[in-house]
Design a protein around this motif. Sequence first.
Motif, mmCIF file in Angstrom:
data_model
loop_
_atom_site.group_PDB
_atom_site.id
_atom_site.type_symbol
_atom_site.label_atom_id
_atom_site.label_comp_id
_atom_site.label_asym_id
_atom_site.label_seq_id
_atom_site.Cartn_x
_atom_site.Cartn_y
_atom_site.Cartn_z
ATOM 1 N N MET A 151 0.818 -1.210 0.000
ATOM 2 C CA MET A 151 0.000 0.000 0.000
ATOM 3 C C MET A 151 0.855 1.265 0.000
ATOM 4 S SD MET A 151 -3.245 -0.817 -0.049
ATOM 5 C CE MET A 151 -2.819 -2.149 -1.174
ATOM 6 N N GLU A 152 1.951 1.246 0.756
ATOM 7 C CA GLU A 152 2.781 2.445 0.902
ATOM 8 C C GLU A 152 3.572 2.764 -0.357
ATOM 9 O OE1 GLU A 152 3.938 4.437 3.788
ATOM 10 O OE2 GLU A 152 2.126 3.861 4.866
ATOM 11 N N SER A 153 3.927 1.757 -1.152
ATOM 12 C CA SER A 153 4.857 1.964 -2.261
ATOM 13 C C SER A 153 4.320 2.917 -3.317
ATOM 14 C CB SER A 153 5.213 0.622 -2.905
ATOM 15 O OG SER A 153 4.065 -0.006 -3.447
ATOM 16 N N SER B 36 10.361 6.764 -1.976
ATOM 17 C CA SER B 36 11.711 6.583 -1.437
ATOM 18 C C SER B 36 11.862 5.221 -0.769
ATOM 19 C CB SER B 36 12.030 7.690 -0.422
ATOM 20 O OG SER B 36 11.286 7.512 0.773
ATOM 21 N N GLY B 37 10.785 4.703 -0.184
ATOM 22 C CA GLY B 37 10.839 3.420 0.496
ATOM 23 C C GLY B 37 11.603 3.445 1.799
ATOM 24 N N THR B 38 11.910 4.636 2.331
ATOM 25 C CA THR B 38 12.705 4.754 3.552
ATOM 26 C C THR B 38 11.809 5.003 4.762
ATOM 27 O OG1 THR B 38 14.588 5.612 2.299
ATOM 28 C CG2 THR B 38 14.584 6.007 4.667
ATOM 29 N N TYR B 39 12.050 4.253 5.841
ATOM 30 C CA TYR B 39 11.231 4.331 7.047
ATOM 31 C C TYR B 39 12.130 4.272 8.276
ATOM 32 C CZ TYR B 39 7.760 2.449 3.742
ATOM 33 O OH TYR B 39 6.958 2.221 2.662
ATOM 34 N N GLU B 40 11.572 4.706 9.400
ATOM 35 C CA GLU B 40 12.145 4.370 10.702
ATOM 36 C C GLU B 40 11.488 3.074 11.159
ATOM 37 O OE1 GLU B 40 11.998 7.202 13.820
ATOM 38 O OE2 GLU B 40 13.473 8.546 12.922
ATOM 39 N N ALA C 241 16.392 3.195 14.088
ATOM 40 C CA ALA C 241 17.146 2.871 12.878
ATOM 41 C C ALA C 241 16.322 3.137 11.623
ATOM 42 C CB ALA C 241 17.583 1.408 12.920
ATOM 43 N N LYS C 242 17.019 3.499 10.545
ATOM 44 C CA LYS C 242 16.366 3.760 9.265
ATOM 45 C C LYS C 242 16.646 2.618 8.298
ATOM 46 C CE LYS C 242 16.370 8.799 9.600
ATOM 47 N NZ LYS C 242 16.785 10.068 8.963
ATOM 48 N N ILE C 243 15.611 2.270 7.543
ATOM 49 C CA ILE C 243 15.702 1.160 6.600
ATOM 50 C C ILE C 243 14.940 1.525 5.335
ATOM 51 C CG2 ILE C 243 13.649 0.016 7.564
ATOM 52 C CD1 ILE C 243 15.018 -2.669 7.013
ATOM 53 N N THR C 244 15.448 1.106 4.211
ATOM 54 C CA THR C 244 14.786 1.320 2.926
ATOM 55 C C THR C 244 14.323 -0.029 2.393
ATOM 56 O OG1 THR C 244 16.129 3.265 2.423
ATOM 57 C CG2 THR C 244 15.004 2.206 0.573
ATOM 58 N N ILE C 245 13.022 -0.142 2.118
ATOM 59 C CA ILE C 245 12.464 -1.401 1.615
ATOM 60 C C ILE C 245 11.637 -1.101 0.375
ATOM 61 C CG2 ILE C 245 11.204 -3.506 2.172
ATOM 62 C CD1 ILE C 245 11.411 -2.799 5.105
ATOM 63 N N HIS C 246 12.031 -1.692 -0.725
ATOM 64 C CA HIS C 246 11.276 -1.572 -1.965
ATOM 65 C C HIS C 246 10.612 -2.904 -2.294
ATOM 66 C CE1 HIS C 246 12.538 2.435 -3.038
ATOM 67 N NE2 HIS C 246 13.801 2.112 -2.901
ATOM 68 N N PRO C 247 9.432 -2.881 -2.912
ATOM 69 C CA PRO C 247 8.788 -4.137 -3.311
ATOM 70 C C PRO C 247 9.586 -4.835 -4.391
ATOM 71 C CG PRO C 247 7.621 -2.249 -4.223
ATOM 72 C CD PRO C 247 8.646 -1.694 -3.282
#
Length: 458
Positions: free
Chosen positions: A271-273, A278-282, A359-365
């Motif tokens: 849903m977020e993508s 950017s795909g970046t989250y805490e 921490a920050k993480i980037t997750i792409h589908p």
Amino acid sequence: MINSTAHRNLRGLIEVEEFSDPPRTEPRLYQSKPITPIATPPPMVSSLQAQLRPDQWQQDSSGISCFQHQAKGNPNNIIKHYIASPGNITVLPWDEALQIIDKFGLTTAKLHLIFAAHTMRQDKPWSSQFTLKGSDLIEEMGWDKNHNSPAYEKRKDIAMVAFVLDCLLIEATWVEGKHKKGGILASVETSRMWNVQVQLTGQRNLEGKVEQPDEVYITIQPGLWTRSFLNKAGCQAKDALYQFGYLAQEVLKIDPYHDELALRLAILLTMESRFRTSGTYEVKNLLEALVPQTVIDEARANRDKAYKLANRWNHALAALMELSQAFQVEFDPKTYPEELRPGSKARKPRGYFEQLLAAKITIHPPAPIPALLATKTKPEPTQPKLKSARRTTSSPTSQRAKLTGAQIRNARNVKGWSQATLAGWLGVSQRYVSMIERGDRIPTPEQESNFRQLLNIQ
């Protein structure tokens, strides 16, 4: 899957219609490619949250169960969900609604996503309907791998899950976008998210009931929310929205019993993508969306619970990264040290849980979803205005060389795609791709841009 107790409880609320002649059904979602377009407007986001977070349902002052979703950027944008009996939109009181709310979860969320993907195939979702075959749904949801239940029980489970979704109502007031009129108003009066009818086929017992169905057919008419939130013509006229992303087939295959948090995370990222490119989250923000706040608070206060929640999080990330069509995960080197990442055997430092939350993480589908989203959202290039009426010619060195068929073929082979697979992403025929690769056809500028995005050609 729904247990027998749930069957008995729900049968007191619903009636299953039974027919002898099977209706015409929709083709399956995934036939030649591993992703499919899916509706991702605010009602889909809010209704998924309502199913995945039953702890956030509240009883209002009149004794009615209500789930409220409020936009972060605009507090006046509100979507409310209620629970109704099948067949009408009479809102159920709290005690009765809880019987349905308790059935919400990852199983209903999966079927909800499938409904939303099939809705994308309809020209006018608010006035059309489609029928899905239960055996197809069982396979798409990954239930065919479960050999503990007989096939007819799985079909009955599908019917019950569909009826649970039939009870979900929506009411929305939403303004999005800016133009000369001040924004697009997407307003929905109280209506169903999905109007559902279930048909069973098979041998009837003495009471005329089909206890062990040979097949289940689920007919869905999307609710009126699609008129405002999934209206391509209305979007072009700037009086409605048309918002969609992409759903990876492997999201539906994730086992909710062994990889429960991974499935929750995959649905959230789906849903977020669409709007978070950017795909970046805490990590903290993701966990707050996935689990009740009390779970996080208890982990902060208790070392054992912190250890368990951190392990659940790492297991979820590892599960997504191990899929054959894997999610693309990048750990921020400054805030997400090696010792906190999945698979690390290093001793965790003092206060590691707070460090993990920050921490920050980037997750792409999975690929090629990011490329498709970039192509869909990329703004149209604007032509520079000429200072005089005299037409000038750009220098050849300032222009990118035209894409050749050989480049396309080589890049496609690197990805391991067939011509049919590439054609599926582009919405063209395999023969057309073949002609372009041979040099018999020249792609349009728009098609060339799509080729470059999908095949990572610079």
